[in-house]
Design a protein around this motif. Structure first.
Motif, PDB file in Angstrom:
ATOM      1  N   MET A  76      -4.542  -3.566  -0.618  1.00 52.03           N
ATOM      2  CA  MET A  76      -3.452  -2.721  -0.133  1.00 52.03           C
ATOM      3  C   MET A  76      -3.405  -2.644   1.392  1.00 52.03           C
ATOM      4  N   CYS A  77      -4.530  -2.865   2.059  1.00 55.71           N
ATOM      5  CA  CYS A  77      -4.578  -2.766   3.514  1.00 55.71           C
ATOM      6  C   CYS A  77      -3.868  -3.955   4.147  1.00 55.71           C
ATOM      7  N   LYS A 123      -3.188  11.281  -3.751  1.00 52.63           N
ATOM      8  CA  LYS A 123      -3.185  12.741  -3.581  1.00 52.63           C
ATOM      9  C   LYS A 123      -3.919  13.134  -2.296  1.00 52.63           C
ATOM     10  N   GLY A 124      -5.067  12.521  -2.055  1.00 53.17           N
ATOM     11  CA  GLY A 124      -5.839  12.834  -0.853  1.00 53.17           C
ATOM     12  C   GLY A 124      -5.072  12.532   0.420  1.00 53.17           C
ATOM     13  N   LEU A 125      -4.400  11.393   0.463  1.00 51.89           N
ATOM     14  CA  LEU A 125      -3.614  11.043   1.650  1.00 51.89           C
ATOM     15  C   LEU A 125      -2.393  11.938   1.795  1.00 51.89           C
ATOM     16  N   LYS A 136      -0.687   6.699   7.249  1.00 50.55           N
ATOM     17  CA  LYS A 136       0.746   6.876   6.965  1.00 50.55           C
ATOM     18  C   LYS A 136       1.314   5.644   6.252  1.00 50.55           C
ATOM     19  N   ARG A 137       0.931   4.454   6.732  1.00 53.18           N
ATOM     20  CA  ARG A 137       1.397   3.219   6.084  1.00 53.18           C
ATOM     21  C   ARG A 137       0.858   3.113   4.658  1.00 53.18           C
ATOM     22  N   LEU A 141       2.943   3.012   1.121  1.00 57.01           N
ATOM     23  CA  LEU A 141       2.724   1.971   0.125  1.00 57.01           C
ATOM     24  C   LEU A 141       2.409   2.573  -1.245  1.00 57.01           C
ATOM     25  N   LEU A 142       1.530   3.556  -1.277  1.00 58.00           N
ATOM     26  CA  LEU A 142       1.173   4.202  -2.544  1.00 58.00           C
ATOM     27  C   LEU A 142       2.349   4.956  -3.145  1.00 58.00           C
TER      28      LEU A 142
END
Length: 168
Positions: A76-77, A123-125, A136-137, A141-142
């Motif tokens: 994902m990164c 949820k954490g982000l 933020k990016r 994405l999530l």
């Protein structure tokens, strides 16, 4: 000479990258299980695997079967991120090129523990205050579940193949 591209994919992003590189190089592309039926033990391959907790899934099994000449880790990164961390977590030596590629996320295709981990990360982000630009990016994405696979992300891999590997 590299004989093939081998991959392990979870939600399809890694497979897409492997297929794109195959189209651009003319190398045959096989899933790890299919490759065992098509290739001999020890043949030289480029391996594509998806990242989970810094581990490149299927890499250990691919190394046991083939001579892995380069590793492409899809997660994902952003493309080009986490190289040192992934090298360390997977014991990838400096002699083996590692490329990280942003794949995306498809939560509908995730199952079990992977789905739970991604849900907790989301949820954490979402709840975190003062997010970094990278966070933020990642949250975007999530939240959107988009596909980031692109030919542009493969340019460093393709350049490596053109410079260092004779493609039949």
């Amino acid at each position: 000479m590299i004989h093939a591209i081998i991959y392990t994919s979870n939600t399809g992003h890694t497979e897409k990258y492997a297929m794109l590189l195959g189209e651009k190089t003319g190398l045959p592309v096989y899933s790890l299980s299919e490759g065992k039926k098509k290739l001999s033990k020890g043949e030289k391959v480029i391996y594509f695997g998806w990242i989970s907790a810094m581990r490149v899934k299927g890499l250990k099994e691919a190394r046991a079967q083939y001579s892995v000449e380069a590793v492409c880790a899809v997660g994902m990164c952003g493309t080009g991120n986490l190289i040192a961390d992934i090298k360390k977590a997977n014991s990838i030596t400096d002699g083996t090129p590692l490329f990280t590629l942003q794949g995306g996320i498809d939560t509908a295709r995730l199952r079990g523990l992977n789905r739970a981990v991604i849900s907790m990360m989301h949820k954490g982000l979402r709840d975190k205050k003062n997010k970094t630009d990278d966070e933020k990016r990642m949250l975007e994405l999530l939240s959107t579940g988009r596909d980031c696979v692109s030919s542009e992300n493969l340019e460093y891999v393709l350049s490596f193949v053109r410079r260092n590997i004779h493609v039949a």
